[in-house]
Scaffold this motif. Structure first.
Motif, PDB file in Angstrom:
ATOM      1  N   ALA A   1     -30.074   0.118 -16.619  1.00 20.89           N
ATOM      2  CA  ALA A   1     -29.071  -0.785 -17.184  1.00 20.89           C
ATOM      3  C   ALA A   1     -29.136  -0.668 -18.695  1.00 20.89           C
ATOM      4  CB  ALA A   1     -29.319  -2.224 -16.749  1.00 20.89           C
ATOM      5  N   MET A   2     -28.007  -0.843 -19.356  1.00 19.24           N
ATOM      6  CA  MET A   2     -27.939  -0.766 -20.814  1.00 19.24           C
ATOM      7  C   MET A   2     -27.273  -2.018 -21.342  1.00 19.24           C
ATOM      8  SD  MET A   2     -26.646   3.120 -21.254  1.00 19.24           S
ATOM      9  CE  MET A   2     -27.379   4.415 -20.301  1.00 19.24           C
ATOM     10  N   GLU A   3     -27.778  -2.524 -22.458  1.00 20.93           N
ATOM     11  CA  GLU A   3     -27.212  -3.710 -23.073  1.00 20.93           C
ATOM     12  C   GLU A   3     -26.878  -3.408 -24.524  1.00 20.93           C
ATOM     13  OE1 GLU A   3     -28.363  -8.356 -23.960  1.00 20.93           O
ATOM     14  OE2 GLU A   3     -29.902  -6.993 -23.224  1.00 20.93           O
ATOM     15  N   VAL A   4     -25.663  -3.715 -24.917  1.00 18.19           N
ATOM     16  CA  VAL A   4     -25.230  -3.532 -26.300  1.00 18.19           C
ATOM     17  C   VAL A   4     -25.330  -4.883 -26.987  1.00 18.19           C
ATOM     18  CG1 VAL A   4     -23.315  -2.880 -27.790  1.00 18.19           C
ATOM     19  CG2 VAL A   4     -23.653  -1.696 -25.615  1.00 18.19           C
ATOM     20  N   ARG A   5     -26.093  -4.937 -28.100  1.00 23.24           N
ATOM     21  CA  ARG A   5     -26.216  -6.155 -28.904  1.00 23.24           C
ATOM     22  C   ARG A   5     -25.967  -5.787 -30.350  1.00 23.24           C
ATOM     23  NH1 ARG A   5     -31.726  -8.948 -28.098  1.00 23.24           N
ATOM     24  NH2 ARG A   5     -32.105  -7.987 -26.097  1.00 23.24           N
ATOM     25  N   GLY A   6     -24.838  -6.226 -30.868  1.00 24.12           N
ATOM     26  CA  GLY A   6     -24.491  -5.861 -32.237  1.00 24.12           C
ATOM     27  C   GLY A   6     -24.335  -4.356 -32.337  1.00 24.12           C
TER      28      GLY A   6
END
Length: 58
Positions: free
Chosen positions: A32-37
């Motif tokens: 899973a990948m999470e984009v934050r800023g």
């Protein structure tokens, strides 16, 4: 479709993904990948790999 290369690997894979807000989940599980800023966090097989944008390069 997304092409990705995990840290320490020399094998590129291609999978489809679903997106729910900032979270991308790759088909087939395990990643899973999470984009934050400006940063990307990859959760793969029990490890979290941060790719934090280097603000000095802008």
């Amino acid at each position: 479709m997304v092409d990705y290369l995990l840290p320490g690997s020399d094998i590129m894979e291609r999978r489809t993904y679903t997106r729910q807000g900032a979270l991308l989940t790759l088909e087939g599980g395990g990643i899973a990948m999470e984009v934050r800023g400006d940063s990307l966090y990859v959760d793969a097989y029990g490890h979290r790999h941060p790719y934090v944008a280097d603000r000095d390069l802008r």
